[in-house]
Design a protein around this motif. Sequence first.
Motif, short mmCIF file in Angstrom:
data_model
loop_
_atom_site.label_atom_id
_atom_site.label_comp_id
_atom_site.label_asym_id
_atom_site.label_seq_id
_atom_site.Cartn_x
_atom_site.Cartn_y
_atom_site.Cartn_z
N ARG A 129 -2.41 -5.60 14.74
CA ARG A 129 -0.97 -5.34 14.60
C ARG A 129 -0.53 -5.44 13.14
N ARG A 130 -1.03 -6.46 12.43
CA ARG A 130 -0.62 -6.61 11.03
C ARG A 130 -1.22 -5.48 10.18
N ILE A 131 -2.47 -5.12 10.42
CA ILE A 131 -3.09 -4.02 9.67
C ILE A 131 -2.34 -2.72 9.93
N THR A 132 -1.87 -2.54 11.16
CA THR A 132 -1.08 -1.35 11.48
C THR A 132 0.18 -1.30 10.63
N ARG A 133 0.86 -2.46 10.49
CA ARG A 133 2.05 -2.48 9.65
C ARG A 133 1.71 -2.20 8.18
N ILE A 134 0.53 -2.66 7.75
CA ILE A 134 0.11 -2.36 6.37
C ILE A 134 -0.09 -0.86 6.19
N ILE A 135 -0.79 -0.23 7.13
CA ILE A 135 -1.03 1.21 7.04
C ILE A 135 0.28 1.98 7.07
N ASP A 136 1.19 1.54 7.93
CA ASP A 136 2.48 2.24 8.05
C ASP A 136 3.30 2.13 6.78
N SER A 137 3.13 1.05 6.02
CA SER A 137 3.92 0.89 4.80
C SER A 137 3.41 1.76 3.66
N LEU A 138 2.17 2.28 3.80
CA LEU A 138 1.62 3.17 2.78
C LEU A 138 2.16 4.58 2.98
N GLN A 139 2.04 5.36 1.92
CA GLN A 139 2.43 6.76 2.00
C GLN A 139 1.16 7.61 1.91
N PRO A 140 0.66 8.07 3.06
CA PRO A 140 -0.63 8.78 3.07
C PRO A 140 -0.63 9.96 2.11
N SER A 141 -1.76 10.07 1.37
CA SER A 141 -1.90 11.16 0.40
C SER A 141 -3.36 11.55 0.33
N ASP A 142 -3.61 12.86 0.28
CA ASP A 142 -4.98 13.35 0.21
C ASP A 142 -5.49 13.44 -1.22
N SER A 143 -4.59 13.33 -2.19
CA SER A 143 -5.01 13.56 -3.58
C SER A 143 -4.77 12.38 -4.50
N GLU A 144 -3.69 11.69 -4.34
CA GLU A 144 -3.31 10.66 -5.31
C GLU A 144 -3.54 9.28 -4.73
N ILE A 145 -4.21 8.43 -5.53
CA ILE A 145 -4.44 7.05 -5.13
C ILE A 145 -3.18 6.23 -5.38
N GLN A 146 -2.76 5.46 -4.37
CA GLN A 146 -1.54 4.65 -4.51
C GLN A 146 -1.88 3.34 -5.22
N PRO A 147 -1.01 2.90 -6.15
CA PRO A 147 -1.29 1.66 -6.88
C PRO A 147 -0.98 0.43 -6.02
N CYS A 148 -1.80 0.21 -5.01
CA CYS A 148 -1.58 -0.90 -4.09
C CYS A 148 -2.82 -1.79 -4.05
N LEU A 149 -2.59 -3.06 -3.74
CA LEU A 149 -3.66 -4.02 -3.53
C LEU A 149 -3.60 -4.48 -2.08
N ILE A 150 -4.70 -4.28 -1.32
CA ILE A 150 -4.77 -4.68 0.08
C ILE A 150 -5.79 -5.81 0.19
N LEU A 151 -5.38 -6.91 0.85
CA LEU A 151 -6.25 -8.07 1.03
C LEU A 151 -6.45 -8.28 2.53
#
Length: 798
Positions: A403-425
């Motif tokens: 459930r928490r990982i799902t919320r993490i994925i949902d908070s990202l903005q999926p992109s096929d080309s650009e890497i998002q400047p995020c840190l996931i632990l």
Amino acid sequence: MIEAETLSLLEWQRLGEHLATFTSTKLGARVARNLPIPDHRETSLTLLTETKEVYQLEANLTTGWKFEGIYDFGSALERAEYKGILTGETLLQIATTLVAMRRLRRVIDGLEASPRLKALISQVRTYPELEKEINRCLDDKGKVTERASPKLAEIRQKIKERRDRIYQKLQNIIQQQGGAIQEPVITQRNDRFVLPVKAGQKESIRGIVHDSSSTGATLYIEPNSVVELGNQQRQYIRQEQREEERVLQVLTEQVATVKEDLELLLAVATKLDLATARSRYSLWLEANPPRFVEGNSNEPITLRRLRHPLLVWQQHHEQGTPVVPIDVQINPETRVVAITGPNTGGKTVTLKTVGLAALMAKVGLFVPAKEPVEIPWFDKILADIGDEQSIEQNLSTFSGHIRRITRIIDSLQPSDSEIQPCLILLDEVGAGTDPAEGSAIAIALLKYLAQQVRLTIATTHYGELKALKYQDERFENASVEFNDETLSPTYRLLWGIPGRSNALTIARRLGLAGEILDMAKNRIGGGSEDINQVIAGLENQRREQEEKAQEARQLLEQAEKFYQEVSSRAQALEARETELKRSQEQAVNQAISEAKQEIAQVIKQLQKGEKTGQEAQKATASVNEIASRHRPQIEPPKPKPNYQPQIGEKVRLSQFNQTGEVLTAPNADGKLTIRLGTMKMSVSLADIESLDGIKPEVPQKQKSSNSSQKKPANNAPTVRTEQNTLDLRGYRVNHAESQLEEAIRSQNTGALWIIHGKGTGKLRQGVQEFLKQHPQIDRFETAPQNEGGNGVTIAYLK
């Protein structure tokens, strides 16, 4: 929100509490406890600049940077805006805050280079006229003074007069009716002056009963004779209150007119206090300023000797165990780091340490790591750490993580080309379910994140994740070290090496039956044991390399220290030589100036007198005598071999400093005849030299003769006088050196007694180090006991 959950999981609020202890105002402490996370990289850079400038400011200042007198009166400004009347205490706080901010501005204005602090303080208006008006109208306790209003002074005078009359009447009653009085004192009840009367003597003193004692034995009566005076007193007191309110109302209106500027002043004071707290907390942590590396650059993430800030606090304030630092160096192409190793080995602490380091850099704090500190600016820092099991919500560990990982994925903005400047632990990714399915989910999740975000760090027990590094260059392995001898983790982080399984080893050391372990080993096959042996070999190699690297670092540090010492000494010698040359040039120039003045006097005397040959000879002699006194004492160059004066050659007679003409060649004894003016004289070769300073070669016979007649060397005088004694007691070493240089230059030859005293010995050591390196000192020694012993050094000049 998942961002708020992450801050809670990383214990960010505890760090804010620690930071708040370094603030100086309630404003700063309140913000520090709820430290906001910037949304933009430029904001973080600005905060870091503020921290650096305050850090530098406090390193250079000894006093003056204080926040005493700054108060939080924000709510009072709102009340003033809505026509409420501020109390005297609040108005006084506003005045002292204006003074305190003016003091801070003077400090910042005096700095040479602090552009961010100067930009902050330039926005502030401190309204000295408002501060003066408040201090004129209020005393140091916030009470309205008589200076504020002539009418108020008049009313208070009347109040005093009524009080004095009431006191006088009551004193008379006490004297006349002493038997009816319980205690001869005048007190107050309900703002009325009363006397404590015995209940049985009530009729003796008629008046109004305002109160009684708990036993009923005493009645507090206001005699009828002072009732009217008391009524007048109450009226004047109400007039006083109204006039005080009027003064406070006027001051409040003045505050309301500058409400926005005062709100800005409080905001700037809060920023300065927070910047100071960040600086002091960073200094306490022995942290270093981070540099944000670009996400698309080839620069690695570098966090060497990184320490968990909350564990550092625990070590110092709660008698915790020493903090084991970790090294984090991640290549720019790496997107996922899989950390493996035993439980309680420090995997989760590693996740939290990296997460807190990223957050600290974002809010303008230094990071507790060795320089250089290089880390990306992460737009989001999201974490799934800990056991999310919940009986109330009917959630298993696996369900809670998903459930928490799902919320993490949902908070990202999926992109096929650009890497998002995020840190996931992610802690124990895929745990809590069937190992095969959990491993498959973990691999799929990490590969998805490798395509989406700048960096993911995950801890795991799954062996399949260890192999991802060899299949995908975006993956990297790391492990927490385990000590097979003590069966305990070392909490050190090893990079490039996956963690090995320690279950069989631990079980064997804890006494599990050998046949059971053999059956288990046969079930998992020999391949696993071979892999563990390979990993153990790699760990040993890593350990040996680290030991050698540590030795190399120590040697490098020693070499750097030696180089700094040598460079420092060389610079000191160069500076001393420059100063000596400058002093010598000044002395030569002074001598030339004096000589010119004396020669001018001789010329004037010659011009005034008769121009005869005798007078000319006297003038020549005077000029020669002046030249001999002022000519610099330059060591003559070494004589050229086989030089002999020739007939007709001009030579210089050294002892008379005169120039003569050679009339005869030197004989076997080294004698020759020269013409000196109108005189002819026989001289020795040893007494003459060429005009360019070359001494002639003296025959061996004459050398022996001259050497036998040579005067003894000019030994240092053995008699101590006021002229050859220098008292340096009370001087610092650097000041003593300049005094010593001057004394050596003026002494020139002989011995110099230097009194430095005994004390701590630092001055004696500094003096003797100076003498060792001085070109004009032949040797030095400690004086005999009767001359001062260790408190005096005798230097012998060349």
